[in-house]
Design an enzyme around this catalytic site. Sequence first.
Site, PDB file in Angstrom:
ATOM      1  N   GLU A 123      87.213 -22.512  28.023  1.00 21.98           N
ATOM      2  CA  GLU A 123      86.072 -22.322  29.209  1.00 21.98           C
ATOM      3  C   GLU A 123      86.467 -23.132  30.554  1.00 21.98           C
ATOM      4  O   GLU A 123      86.961 -24.316  30.234  1.00 21.98           O
ATOM      5  CB  GLU A 123      84.789 -22.682  28.570  1.00 21.98           C
ATOM      6  CG  GLU A 123      83.696 -22.706  29.375  1.00 21.98           C
ATOM      7  CD  GLU A 123      82.063 -22.975  28.752  1.00 21.98           C
ATOM      8  OE1 GLU A 123      82.309 -22.768  27.470  1.00 21.98           O
ATOM      9  OE2 GLU A 123      81.384 -23.514  29.419  1.00 21.98           O
ATOM     10  N   GLU A 127      79.154 -25.176  37.930  1.00 20.41           N
ATOM     11  CA  GLU A 127      77.434 -25.221  37.494  1.00 20.41           C
ATOM     12  C   GLU A 127      76.889 -25.734  38.471  1.00 20.41           C
ATOM     13  O   GLU A 127      77.321 -27.100  39.075  1.00 20.41           O
ATOM     14  CB  GLU A 127      77.397 -25.835  36.284  1.00 20.41           C
ATOM     15  CG  GLU A 127      77.827 -24.892  35.103  1.00 20.41           C
ATOM     16  CD  GLU A 127      77.664 -25.469  33.719  1.00 20.41           C
ATOM     17  OE1 GLU A 127      77.037 -24.873  32.896  1.00 20.41           O
ATOM     18  OE2 GLU A 127      78.176 -26.461  33.575  1.00 20.41           O
ATOM     19  N   TRP A 213      70.129 -19.561  34.558  1.00 20.53           N
ATOM     20  CA  TRP A 213      69.318 -19.992  33.126  1.00 20.53           C
ATOM     21  C   TRP A 213      68.563 -21.104  33.294  1.00 20.53           C
ATOM     22  O   TRP A 213      68.941 -21.811  34.418  1.00 20.53           O
ATOM     23  CB  TRP A 213      70.456 -19.835  31.919  1.00 20.53           C
ATOM     24  CG  TRP A 213      71.422 -20.651  31.844  1.00 20.53           C
ATOM     25  CD1 TRP A 213      72.538 -20.768  32.828  1.00 20.53           C
ATOM     26  CD2 TRP A 213      71.516 -22.111  31.237  1.00 20.53           C
ATOM     27  NE1 TRP A 213      73.163 -22.079  32.546  1.00 20.53           N
ATOM     28  CE2 TRP A 213      72.779 -22.746  31.590  1.00 20.53           C
ATOM     29  CE3 TRP A 213      70.441 -22.582  30.061  1.00 20.53           C
ATOM     30  CZ2 TRP A 213      73.122 -23.957  31.094  1.00 20.53           C
ATOM     31  CZ3 TRP A 213      71.073 -23.947  29.799  1.00 20.53           C
ATOM     32  CH2 TRP A 213      72.152 -24.693  30.053  1.00 20.53           C
ATOM     33  N   THR A 224      69.902 -31.522  27.305  1.00 17.58           N
ATOM     34  CA  THR A 224      70.140 -30.245  27.940  1.00 17.58           C
ATOM     35  C   THR A 224      69.215 -30.387  29.241  1.00 17.58           C
ATOM     36  O   THR A 224      69.567 -30.394  30.461  1.00 17.58           O
ATOM     37  CB  THR A 224      69.955 -29.095  27.321  1.00 17.58           C
ATOM     38  OG1 THR A 224      70.659 -29.011  26.060  1.00 17.58           O
ATOM     39  CG2 THR A 224      69.963 -27.806  28.419  1.00 17.58           C
TER      40      THR A 224
END
Length: 270
Positions: A123, A127, A213, A224
Amino acid sequence: MRSFISAAAGIAALSFPFVHAQTFTDCDPTQEDCDNNPGLTESPLVCDFAADGESAFQGWTATAGALTYGSDGAEFTINQRGDAPTIQTDGYIFFGRVDVTMKAAPGTGIISSIVLQSDDLDEIDWEFIGGDNANVQSNFFGKGNTTVYNRGGVHPVADAQGTSHTYSVDWSQESMKFLIDDALIREVPFDADIALGGANYPQTPCNVRIGIWAGGDPDNSQGTIDWAGGETDYAQAPFTMTVQKVEITNYNPAGAYEWTDRSGSWESIE
Ligand SMILES: *[C@@H]1O[C@H](CO)[C@@H](O)[C@H](O)[C@H]1NC(C)=O
């Protein structure tokens, strides 16, 4: 982003599948026999959403939610809790360059992201944290290894939410480069220590995923939520990320890629 999501996996993923919307694999070729990956053959794939609106949406599938289109391009909007519009290319690239011209979404805990991901969870990410208009994060993972979180970078960018910039990944067998408006801001060589000398360097065919998101959803893990900059207040919605243009070049175009063994090594891809 998976580093933080893994912590939230399990319970949170069951009630909020959108948390995983951009980082999942249906079949991991290092664990089992999988279908070949379809190649992105139209290279470069150029989608000018600002000029052409919805008709530029070719070569992609919406994997969650739906986009809207305005004069500034494709809009990825969270109107309410549970929204996480995300798109994914139908074809994979085997090394290549991805350029996305966009404005990130505002909003505490709101994450705008550009992700290259392979079926064994290599990956490469850009972000954007909605509460931080002045920085963008780069990150990568190899073979889904989230043992340590030492790969991320934080890079200043002027007015990421109000001004369009082009965020690029130039990914080759030699190195992975992150560029903002064509200026190189980070380069990770294949054999870098943080890529474990190549073992955890992203090196298998990836598709490209773009989406938004709520990392700050109250049901996410505290890790998170903290990374996302705090809990999202949905009363402040809508939160919109706008993508003007995407250009994707596949350095090894092919109709399909076959994983010839379970190694996850670039040499095993035909
Ligand atoms: C995962 O990463 C850790 C830390 O960098 C490393 O020690 C470990 O060997 C890696 N695991 C695999 C399977 O590559």
